[in-house]
Design an enzyme around this catalytic site. Structure first.
Site, PDB file in Angstrom:
ATOM      1  CG  ASP A   4      -3.436   3.769  -1.121  1.00 45.90           C
ATOM      2  OD1 ASP A   4      -4.278   3.743  -2.049  1.00 45.90           O
ATOM      3  OD2 ASP A   4      -3.354   2.875  -0.259  1.00 45.90           O
ATOM      4  CB  SER A  47      -0.962  -0.047   1.178  1.00 50.05           C
ATOM      5  OG  SER A  47      -1.799   1.072   1.165  1.00 50.05           O
TER       6      SER A  47
END
Ligand code: MG
Length: 450
Positions: free
Chosen positions: A238, A96
């Site tokens: 992200d 992530s």
């Protein structure tokens, strides 16, 4: 062995997260979430091919077939798993928002939601047990699947008012953080007729533009671009594009609790002025204020998007999310979805006005976020000790300890990822928020001796 943290298994590639660990995790996933097939996808990190191959080998060694979706956002994998009933699980290879040396393994249940803690514990238990491979004539196969990103974007488009967005003639600057959204969100915006200027839109696991956490500091180029191109909106994801944050037309960074509040209001209004919004005990009261002002209700849960998603399923909630840009739309799927969040923000600025004026209309809250470093052995007991000290007061123990007052609230909880005790204090009066945070900090110090 305890491996799963707040966001799956995470670690530096070829250090903690090496091929041996990934292979054995693959075998454990096969045992717990088989019989398969299992869908697997990855982000743009340099080590993602390696980790994906090791996890896939582990799965196949246990007789499980692997469907390789390639490089797509986490919500695209989740959409694929949910819409293919024969698929018994999903595995996303991503860290992530972590720096480029990290990678991770995230597991997805057969309904497309993130795995529950129970499923993760079962995988950890299996990891520690004997994991005998199947015989040579029963090993699994791997098949490449194309089009998962396109199907996902089709699904997002089917949920929004395409004609209204097209006719608005919007200009958007989009920052993909060189991550998994590079082949999906630009296409989504193009198909919605939005003039799009992209930034960091090449799949590059060195993250040459900025690290993949969409913080205000990391988005300074995007802020500048939105102003220079006179764009209506800036959009940033992200690394695995399950989250989205926004920049206003004047180049202002929109904090996650504010975009959560604005989209919650839009979703309640689109639902005819009713419906439940789910967020966590750590989210600003702003969300509750805005949602109730248009006729909706807010339910609070423990921190963590899987908890929010499961509560939405149980209660029939229409929308949910956290203040980090994780937004869940019940009419689409029960997981954080960056592209869906982006599409719905376009609808919001068409229907509710430009983002700058929407932002200015919100009530202002001040939140103090403090953390005290602390020995992990003490962390777990401190909530009980402080609760004991405040016996008789109305305390919420849903996640840590939360005290609600007429003019604000305080949340005390051990960090899920670091040896820290976190203190959040919110009020419309900044001095009240500060004073309460300081008081609880003192109490913590006196009780713990830190
Ligand atoms: Mg993410």
């Amino acid at each position: 062995m305890k491996m799963f943290g707040t966001n799956g298994i995470r670690g530096v590639a070829n250090d903690y997260l090496d091929c041996e660990l990934a292979l054995r995790v693959g075998k454990a996933i096969a045992k717990v979430m088989g019989p398969g097939p299992v869908a697997i996808a990855k982000d743009t990190r340099l080590s993602s091919d390696m980790v994906r191959s090791a996890v896939s080998a582990g799965l196949m060694s246990m007789g499980v077939d692997v469907l390789d979706l390639g490089m797509v956002p986490t919500p695209a994998l989740q959409y694929y798993v949910r819409t293919h009933p024969e698929v018994t699980a999903g595995v996303m290879i991503t860290a992530s928002h972590n720096p480029p040396e990290f990678n991770g393994i995230k597991c997805i249940s057969s309904d497309g939601t993130e795995c529950s803690h129970e499923e993760e514990s079962a995988i950890e238990d299996a990891y520690d047990c004997d994991l005998a491979c199947t015989t040579w004539d029963h090993v699994g196969s791997v098949r490449s699947v194309t089009g998962a990103g396109e199907d996902y974007i089709d699904a997002v488009i089917s949920k929004v008012d395409v004609e209204a967005i097209r006719s608005a003639g919007l200009t958007v600057c989009l920052d993909c953080a060189n991550g998994a959204s590079v082949n999906t969100t630009p296409q989504l915006l193009r198909r919605l007729g939005v003039r799009t200027i992209t930034l960091n839109a090449n799949p590059d696991g060195m993250f040459p533009g900025h690290y993949s956490e969409p913080t205000e500091e990391n988005l300074s180029d995007l802020k500048r671009m939105v102003v220079e191109f006179d764009a209506d909106l800036g959009i940033a994801h992200d690394g695995d594009a399950d989250r989205v944050v926004f920049i206003t037309g004047s180049g202002r960074y929109v904090a996650g609790d504010k975009s959560l509040a604005l989209l919650a209001r839009r979703m309640v209004m689109s639902n005819g002025g009713s419906g439940e919004v789910v967020t966590t005990v750590a989210t600003s009261s702003l969300v509750g204020d805005v949602v109730s002002s248009v006729g909706g209700d807010v339910e609070l849960t423990a921190v963590g998007s899987p908890v929010v998603a499961r509560r939405m399923i149980e209660d029939g909630g229409i929308f949910g999310g956290e203040e980090n840009g994780g937004l869940i739309f019940a009419d689409h799927q029960f997981c954080r979805d960056g592209a869906m969040g982006a599409a719905r923000m376009l609808e919001s600025i068409i229907r509710d006005g430009d983002l700058d004026s929407q932002l200015d209309s919100l009530p202002v809250y001040h939140t103090v976020k403090d953390a005290i470093e602390c020995d992990p052995s003490v962390l777990g007991t401190m909530v009980d000790h402080i609760a004991e000290l405040h016996k008789g007061e109305d305390a919420n123990r849903m996640d840590g300890l939360r005290f609600d007052y007429d003019d604000g609230w305080v949340l005390l909880r051990p960090s899920g990822t670091e040896p820290k005790f976190r203190i959040y204090s919110e009020s419309r009066d900044p001095s009240v928020a500060r004073r309460r945070a300081d008081e609880f900090k003192e109490e913590f110090r006196a009780l713990s001796g830190v």
